[in-house]
Write an enzyme that holds these catalytic residues in place. Structure first.
Site, PDB file in Angstrom:
ATOM      1  N   ASP A  97      50.762  40.131  32.742  1.00 26.36           N
ATOM      2  CA  ASP A  97      51.268  41.488  32.498  1.00 26.36           C
ATOM      3  C   ASP A  97      51.140  42.404  33.700  1.00 26.36           C
ATOM      4  O   ASP A  97      51.947  43.299  33.902  1.00 26.36           O
ATOM      5  CB  ASP A  97      50.551  42.128  31.301  1.00 26.36           C
TER       6      ASP A  97
ATOM      7  N   ASP B 137      46.149  41.052  36.749  1.00 28.48           N
ATOM      8  CA  ASP B 137      45.186  40.030  36.358  1.00 28.48           C
ATOM      9  C   ASP B 137      45.948  38.836  35.777  1.00 28.48           C
ATOM     10  O   ASP B 137      47.155  38.746  35.925  1.00 28.48           O
ATOM     11  CB  ASP B 137      44.174  40.604  35.366  1.00 28.48           C
TER      12      ASP B 137
ATOM     13  N   GLU C  28      47.870  49.769  40.196  1.00 25.56           N
ATOM     14  CA  GLU C  28      48.231  48.559  39.449  1.00 25.56           C
ATOM     15  C   GLU C  28      49.637  48.722  38.887  1.00 25.56           C
ATOM     16  O   GLU C  28      50.024  49.804  38.441  1.00 25.56           O
ATOM     17  CB  GLU C  28      47.235  48.290  38.326  1.00 25.56           C
TER      18      GLU C  28
END
Length: 524
Positions: A89, A92, A488
């Protein structure tokens, strides 16, 4: 005076003059093209590359993001199922079912709305591949009518390590929902994704389309029969993708996409009969995200008002439209006091400090779709603070896209790889460590933190097409790997932009053609 001989009576040849005019036409049009402020075609191409960077499983031969390699090849083995594939996603390596499904739903919806524009841009094949990479995984994950594998990996152990996906040593335990452990929100969103994708594959791959629809119908029936929030059944997801809005929006959302895919009235009746009890016409929402689907549902329901066969339900559909327009007006800052989406000084919509860009890209998409709807039906938007036409709505959507692409106080493109200045230290394990293709030496769990995470240098691999979390409420942005709230990126950030870039590119190209044609006519 001697009369000039003219064999064909056409007068003096105008070919050299025409060539001069055509040459001037080409020169001017080339200048126009090269001076466009934003290259939507480039942004579109790059946004699709991002999904290749997020692939889990066996990387195909035609992979364009060459710094990635195979990963997660034993996913599901521990539980005796094949769960290889799908998408990571974000930065990670957990495969979370709910945001992955929403990513595929948004890619599919965008391609349904702007199929021709994406095709004209030469990116239809890549878009379909991005969608199919997700739906292939959902087929695997739906192992029986009432079983759907919800997650592979564990966020807590995964976050303990900083490794390339190719080196993963963290737990790959899989978690499922079933009739004893329900998850109507996850089942509903996955059904929506597969139903929407089935519409796209209907002509090019009818067998696959039928397979997707079969799974979607089973998942909806499962989610509706055994009701409950998936995070109550899969406790490990609560810290990452808790279903705050509950499951009712996803069940309505799934019914909507199944109706669009099948034209079966039972799904439409579900949308109408559950409109009030499930919050479809009750919630006035100013965000649209992987968790909250109401605004998207309400916009799709609004479109039924123009169809004769739905006239008998116009009272309910009008209420859906009222809620849809609340969302649009709140984005445009045209609602009554206190009901608008906040904005930064630079004009960016601002919902939350953690990964705010997801709300911006989704808003840009919904605004674009609703602008088209108003234009096609010759209607205007009625907000508390005035009447708005479709052009103003599209103009605001463009302003959000332009902010993303660099027209902002930081002069920073938040779409990685686009423009001269973009985030270089994206919070992403694979991008921040030397490529497995360059160095196949194993990089351990703590080693990644010591040797790569803490370094100030830019990531060795550019995560092209990723839309990062973005700036804070004051338009400030700190490009640091540890600043995960801002640096992120997530698949569902970029997904809605694919269609928006294609639409804006189409508008730009049409304008260019019209301008150039006008110049040619004038020059003649």
């Amino acid at each position: 005076m001697r009369k000039t001989h003219n064999k064909h009576h056409f007068g003096p040849s105008k070919i050299p003059i025409l060539l001069q005019h055509y040459s001037l036409y080409l020169s001017i049009c080339t200048i126009f093209t090269s001076t466009q402020a934003f290259d939507y075609g480039d942004a579109l191409s790059k946004s699709l590359l991002y999904f290749e960077a997020q692939r889990s499983g066996r990387i195909p031969y035609n992979q364009r993001v060459t710094w990635r390699h195979h990963s997660g090849l034993t996913d599901g083995l521990e539980q005796g199922v094949d769960l290889v594939g799908g998408y990571y996603d974000a930065g990670d390596h957990v495969k979370f079912g709910l945001p992955m499904a929403f990513t595929v739903t948004m890619l599919s919806w965008g391609a349904i709305e702007y199929w021709q524009q994406i095709a004209d841009a030469g990116e239809l094949e890549q878009t379909m591949e991005a969608i199919k990479w997700g739906t292939d995984y959902f087929i695997k994950a739906h192992t029986s009518p009432n079983v759907l594998w919800a997650e592979v990996g564990d966020g807590d152990t995964d976050h303990y390590c900083w490794q390339r996906p190719e080196d993963m040593t963290t737990s790959r335990r899989a978690f499922k929902i079933d009739d004893n452990n329900p998850g109507s929100d996850l089942a509903g969103e996955t059904a929506a994704a597969m139903a929407a994708a089935s519409i796209l594959f209907r002509k090019t791959n009818p067998h696959y389309s039928h397979l997707l629809l079969h799974h979607a119908q089973q998942l909806f029936e499962f989610g509706d029969k055994y009701r409950g929030n998936y995070d109550a059944s899969v406790g490990v997801v609560k810290s990452y993708y808790a279903s705050v809005s509950g499951y009712m929006d996803e069940l309505l959302w799934a019914a909507m996409w199944l109706y669009k895919a099948t034209d079966n009235e039972q799904y439409f009746e579900y949308i109408i009969s559950k409109a009030h009890t499930f919050g479809g016409i009750g919630w006035s929402i100013s965000e649209f995200s992987w968790d909250v689907k109401y605004a998207g549902l309400q916009i799709l329901a609004s479109k039924f008002l123009i169809e004769e066969k739905h006239k008998k339900h116009s009272d309910i559909l009008e209420q859906y439209r009222s809620k849809a327009e609340f969302y649009i007006c709140s984005c445009l800052n045209k609602n009554y006091n206190g009901s608008n989406v906040e904005r930064t000084p630079g004009g960016l919509l601002y919902v939350r400090k953690w990964n705010n860009m997801q709300y911006v890209s989704n808003a840009a998409f919904l605004l674009t779709v609703y602008s088209d709807f108003l234009q096609n039906t010759n209607h205007k938007l009625k907000c508390h603070d005035g009447i708005i036409d479709h052009e103003e709505i599209l103009s605001f959507a463009k302003s959000q896209v332009h902010y993303i692409l660099g027209s902002n106080p930081m002069n920073m493109s938040y779409l990685v790889g686009y423009g001269p200045r973009y985030p270089k230290r994206v919070h992403h394990r694979g991008a921040s460590i030397v490529s497995y293709k360059e160095n196949k030496g194993f990089i351990g769990c703590a080693q990644g933190y010591d040797n790569w995470y803490s370094k100030e240098i830019p990531n060795p691999n550019v995560l092209v097409g990723a839309l990062v979390g973005g700036p804070d409420l004051e338009d400030n942005f700190e490009d640091q790997r540890y600043n995960y709230m801002q640096t992120e990126a997530c698949t569902y950030n970029t997904a809605p932009l694919v269609a928006v870039f294609a639409k804006l590119l189409h508008i730009e190209n049409q304008k260019l053609i019209n301008d150039c044609n006008s110049l040619l006519v004038a020059s003649l």
